[in-house]
Structures are given as structure tokens and as C-alpha cells.
Design a protein around this motif. Structure first.
Motif, PDB file in Angstrom:
ATOM      1  N   THR A  43      56.911  29.122   8.354  1.00 48.33           N
ATOM      2  CA  THR A  43      56.997  29.993   7.606  1.00 48.33           C
ATOM      3  C   THR A  43      58.177  30.075   6.623  1.00 48.33           C
ATOM      4  O   THR A  43      59.057  29.610   6.842  1.00 48.33           O
ATOM      5  N   GLN A  45      60.129  32.176   4.062  1.00 45.85           N
ATOM      6  CA  GLN A  45      60.242  33.616   3.959  1.00 45.85           C
ATOM      7  C   GLN A  45      61.476  33.966   2.960  1.00 45.85           C
ATOM      8  O   GLN A  45      62.499  33.205   3.133  1.00 45.85           O
ATOM      9  N   GLY A  51      56.488  35.926   1.957  1.00 47.63           N
ATOM     10  CA  GLY A  51      56.716  34.783   2.310  1.00 47.63           C
ATOM     11  C   GLY A  51      55.168  34.046   2.406  1.00 47.63           C
ATOM     12  O   GLY A  51      54.254  34.784   1.991  1.00 47.63           O
ATOM     13  N   ILE A  53      53.111  30.487   4.169  1.00 49.18           N
ATOM     14  CA  ILE A  53      52.981  29.726   5.265  1.00 49.18           C
ATOM     15  C   ILE A  53      52.326  28.118   4.925  1.00 49.18           C
ATOM     16  O   ILE A  53      51.841  28.166   3.959  1.00 49.18           O
ATOM     17  N   CYS A  77      59.909  27.737  12.304  1.00 47.94           N
ATOM     18  CA  CYS A  77      58.661  27.150  12.802  1.00 47.94           C
ATOM     19  C   CYS A  77      58.634  27.388  14.553  1.00 47.94           C
ATOM     20  O   CYS A  77      59.797  26.787  14.643  1.00 47.94           O
ATOM     21  N   ARG A 350      52.013  34.425  18.642  1.00 45.72           N
ATOM     22  CA  ARG A 350      51.102  33.367  17.896  1.00 45.72           C
ATOM     23  C   ARG A 350      50.240  32.659  19.230  1.00 45.72           C
ATOM     24  O   ARG A 350      50.649  32.999  20.466  1.00 45.72           O
ATOM     25  N   LYS A 386      52.966  39.058  12.869  1.00 41.54           N
ATOM     26  CA  LYS A 386      54.467  39.319  12.531  1.00 41.54           C
ATOM     27  C   LYS A 386      54.843  41.143  12.502  1.00 41.54           C
ATOM     28  O   LYS A 386      53.883  41.736  12.412  1.00 41.54           O
ATOM     29  N   TYR A 396      49.422  37.941  10.707  1.00 39.86           N
ATOM     30  CA  TYR A 396      50.073  37.447   9.350  1.00 39.86           C
ATOM     31  C   TYR A 396      49.444  36.339   8.804  1.00 39.86           C
ATOM     32  O   TYR A 396      49.275  36.032   7.690  1.00 39.86           O
ATOM     33  N   TYR A 397      48.897  35.354   9.697  1.00 38.71           N
ATOM     34  CA  TYR A 397      48.000  34.482   9.408  1.00 38.71           C
ATOM     35  C   TYR A 397      46.964  34.150  10.436  1.00 38.71           C
ATOM     36  O   TYR A 397      46.968  34.051  11.611  1.00 38.71           O
TER      37      TYR A 397
END
Length: 493
Positions: A43, A45, A51, A53, A77, A350, A386, A396-397
């Protein structure tokens, strides 16, 4: 979030130009570990909510316009020590993250020792406090990469009661070209899009598309819809379009009266239908949300189906995280992987997952009856969450990769209604659709039912089609840095 350049007074602009010569509005760099290997999913940010990735090659691209020189930039990370610097020190270059030296296991366990079963209990107990999906607006950048790995193709007229030899040769020549385009074409197709997904509840959503760009060689488009279109074009080219036909496939009559002059463009329209794009985006968001009724990531919610192991502790930013491995305990479980859980809120921050060896997804096997087979294979993905300003965690991803094996073997007959002349050919094709989809959240906002009702969703989507990657197309957005193969893609004349 800052999505547009902020306006500055002329004096301020002059000062910046003088004092920060060479200062760029966009930073491009690479995140590496101490062994010079790229770090994906790091990340980068600025401030609290802004931010990007890093991609699988460790590369990133981020806009810094609108921020002050003294604003903070953080690069982090899971499992690595975080880097902090100011915007005025942030430049396009390689950034190295050092491995996090884990001394937490002894220190943290003596303070608060929890077994993996207890951790899983609190994950599910706190799910409704940690995750929210309804009445939200998710502004996102999405990228899809797709291509066909053709294995076999055979299109050939078997018999005809009214075609002459030269006509049959011409017909089969066109089919041969279609076969070769499937088997020999290695061209990939890339689709980038910025849109906002408005979610009313777990079953209702609308999509407002802001910008959509496709990078492909249209001559080599291998989507199922385009393959069908190409087949239709061959039929139209060689049959008498002024006549009406009965179409049969195998044991079934598809239609008793088909006029080839009245082509059905629904297939082509479906490619550009907003509702199909919305369904795909909504499915990706809901399947990684632990509070949905049947989340795809069932290893978070259904602990009876999996075996878990508390492997370690690590840091994500300033938060201590449990590292938990999982694999199937029962045959109904699909995934093996690792998830990272907050020791404070018990939210999954995650998850990295893949089909366990031998596992398959959705399938349809009517090979013996209808000559059709379809299987989802090799699914893998990652999701990072997030915490938003409202206290809830949002994806977030999201990354998803999947192979879709297909097999079609169908005899098709065109019978002219008046003369009963017949044209019979066999359609056989086998291969794998390969698809990779990524979503990066640009902004998350709470909405109301009134906001949702006010959204006007379009029906069709107009893509901008380009023949070579052009980074300037997305200069006003923070987007995922493309892989090198996409940067190198170019349609040759």
C-alpha cells in the motif's frame, strides 16, 4: 479523497516551480524486498484515505497533486517494516521494504493467549460490527484481462443437398480460418473502468459508469459472443438470406422459422449492457463480504468445513495481526490459503486463497446428451480490507483469477422451409477462457435509500477502444499500474 487538481494562486505556483524544479504530479515506482524481489499488494498511502496498491510486479503509480509538501506518505505491506516520508521527499524510484523481524510471538502470547478456535469465534461474532455493505457507494477502478487458450476446433459442413462443390469449399475455407483464429491467436484483451456501485442492500445495486476503455485487437476478439457473431457471419455469407429456414441442433428444433435477413443483435448488445457489468462488479464485492448469506470466501464464516492453524503474528501498519492458515476438512470446502486477522477487532484484514488441488467450481456436464461441458478451474484470489471513517471495514483491493474450460460439440442443420434443401455442419470447439479481474476502491461513502433511488443507471456502455496503452488516459485518476505485458500491447496495422 483528492481526485482532481486543487487550484493554486499564481504566486504559489511560481514558488513551487522555482523551489521544486522537476517536482512531478505523478509518482511511478517499484516496491522491492531486501533480496531485490518485487512486493505485490504493498500500500502506498498519502493521508488517511488516499492511496494505491502495487501490482504483481511491484510497480505503482500515484498522483500527488493537491497535497502539501509536508503531508505524510506511508509505504507498507503485511510482514514488512513500514516506510514513512513526506511528499517533498517522495520521488519516482525503487523503494525497499525490510522484512519485519518477528519478536511478537513470545511477547504477545504471554499477554493474551488465544487459540485458533477462539479467534475464529470472535471473527464471526464481530462480523456485523466490522463489515457493512448496504447503503453504500463504492467508487472503484476495475481492470479485466481475458483471453482464450484454444485446444481444439472443428467446423465443417458434413453434407448439403443444394451446395455445389466450389460453394462447399468456400464455406469450409471460412470455417478453417475461424478454427485457426481460435487455436493460434494469443492476443489478450484488457478492459479498464471507473464506476460507482450504489448498494441499497445485499440484493439490489446500481452502477454508474464514469469512464470505460478497452485495449484489444478487434480482429482477434475471442469472446464467446464474438465467436458466435463470426459463425453467424459465415452462415449469412453462404446461405440464401432471402429464404426462411428451420434450424435443428441434435435432437432439438431450435426454430421453425428463421429469416436470415432479420439478424438478432441481442448477443452483440449484451457485450455492452450495463447490467452485466453491474452484476459482475456486485458479485465480486458481495462474495468477499463475510456478512452475505453465502459468501464465496466460506473459510471466514464456516469453520466446520476447514482445518486452521495459527502460524504466526505480524504487523500491518501499527496493528498486530494473527496469521492463520487454512485447508479443506470436508469435500465441500474449496480453498487453501492464509488470512490475516486483527488482534484488536478480529476483522479479517487480508486473505489469499486458491482452489485446493483437485477442486473445481461451477460445472455443467451435458456432453453425452447435448454435447456441452463447462467447468471452473484454478480459481485464486486476494482481498484486502481497510477500515473506513464510519468504523466499518470495506474491501480495498480485490483480485480474482479463474479458468473456465468449455467444450461444445453440436451438429446443426439449416432446412429451407419451401424446398426442404438441407445444409448440415458440425460445430466442435474446446478450450479455456482465462480471466483476471482486479478492483481498487477509490472512495467509500454512506448513502440513503433516496440517494439510491435517484441514481439513473444506463442501459448500454460505450467503450473507448484504443490500440496501444496510453497512461495519459487515466491522468485524472489513481489507477492500478498495469503489468508490463499490457504496457507492451500494441495493435499492428
Amino acid at each position: 479523497m483528492f481526485l482532481k487538481n486543487t487550484s493554486h494562486q499564481l504566486l504559489s505556483i511560481c514558488f513551487l516551480l522555482i523551489s521544486l524544479s522537476g517536482f512531478s504530479q505523478t509518482i511511478t515506482g517499484t516496491i522491492l524486498d531486501d533480496k531485490n524481489a518485487p512486493i505485490p499488494f504493498a500500500t502506498i498511502q498519502i493521508g488517511e484515505d488516499y492511496g494505491v496498491i502495487s501490482n504483481d510486479e511491484g510497480n505503482f503509480n500515484i498522483r500527488i497533486s493537491g497535497f502539501k509538501n509536508t503531508d505524510s506518505v506511508y509505504i507498507s505491506c503485511m510482514g514488512y517494516e513500514k516506510i514513512g516520508l513526506q511528499v517533498q521527499e517522495f520521488e519516482s524510484k525503487e523503494y525497499v521494504l525490510n522484512d519485519f523481524v518477528n519478536e511478537l510471538s513470545e511477547v504477545y502470547v504471554t499477554d493474551r493467549k488465544l487459540g485458533v478456535d477462539s479467534i475464529l469465534y470472535y471473527i464471526n461474532k464481530n462480523a456485523s460490527k466490522n463489515y457493512k455493505l448496504d447503503q453504500t457507494a463504492l467508487k472503484m477502478f476495475g481492470r479485466r484481462t481475458e483471453y482464450v487458450d484454444g485446444k481444439a476446433a472443428d467446423f465443417e459442413i458434413e453434407k448439403s443437398s443444394n451446395f455445389k462443390k466450389k460453394q462447399l469449399e468456400a464455406f469450409n475455407k471460412d470455417f478453417d480460418l475461424l478454427e485457426q483464429s481460435l487455436l493460434n491467436n494469443e492476443s489478450k484483451q484488457y478492459t479498464d473502468m471507473v464506476s460507482t456501485l450504489y448498494i441499497k442492500d445485499l440484493k439490489n445495486a446500481k452502477l454508474k459508469i464514469e469512464k470505460a476503455v478497452r485495449l484489444l485487437d478487434e480482429r482477434n476478439d475471442q469472446s464467446l459472443e464474438k465467436m458466435a457473431d463470426k459463425g453467424n457471419d459465415i452462415v449469412l455469407k453462404h446461405l440464401d438470406t432471402s429464404k426462411v429456414y428451420t434450424v435443428k441442433s441434435g435432437w432439438f428444433t431450435v426454430s421453425d422459422s428463421v429469416s436470415l435477413n432479420n439478424r438478432n443483435d441481442k448477443v452483440s448488445d449484451s457485450i455492452n449492457a450495463v447490467r452485466f457489468v453491474r452484476e459482475a462488479a456486485f458479485n465480486m464485492v458481495t462474495e468477499v463480504n463475510p456478512i452475505t448469506e453465502e459468501p464465496e470466501l466460506d473459510f471466514i464464516t464456516d469453520s466446520r468445513k476447514y482445518d486452521y492453524e495459527l502460524k504466526d503474528f505480524t504487523f500491518l501498519d501499527n496493528e498486530i495481526v494473527y496469521v492463520i492458515g487454512f485447508k479443506p476438512r470436508r469435500g465441500s470446502a474449496n480453498y487453501v490459503g492464509t488470512m490475516y486477522v486483527s488482534t484488536q477487532t478480529f476483522a479479517v484484514l487480508r486473505a489469499d486463497y486458491a482452489f485446493y488441488p483437485g477442486r473445481e467450481g461451477e460445472k455443467l456436464n451435458l456432453r453425452l446428451i447435448l454435447g456441452i461441458k463447462y467447468i471452473e478451474k484454478n480459481k485464486a484470489g486476494s482481498v484486502a480490507y481497510k477500515k473506513n471513517s464510519d468504523g466499518y471495514y470495506y474491501p480495498y483491493y480485490i483480485k480474482s483469477e479463474i479458468d473456465r474450460y468449455f467444450y461444445i460439440n453440436r451438429p446443426i442443420k439449416f432446412i429451407e422451409n419451401e424446398s426442404r434443401d438441407k445444409v448440415a455442419f458440425n460445430f466442435k470447439v474446446e478450450g479455456t477462457f482465462k480471466e483476471r479481474t482486479e478492483i481498487l476502491m477509490l472512495d467509500v461513502n454512506n448513502t440513503t435509500t433516496a440517494d439510491f433511488n435517484a441514481v439513473q443507471e444506463g442501459k448500454t456502455l460505450d467503450y473507448e477502444t484504443i490500440q496501444q496503452y496510453d497512461a495519459s488516459i487515466w491522468k485524472d485518476y489513481n489507477v492500478l499500474e498495469p503489468l508490463q505485458e499490457m504496457k507492451d500491447f500494441k495493435v499492428e496495422d
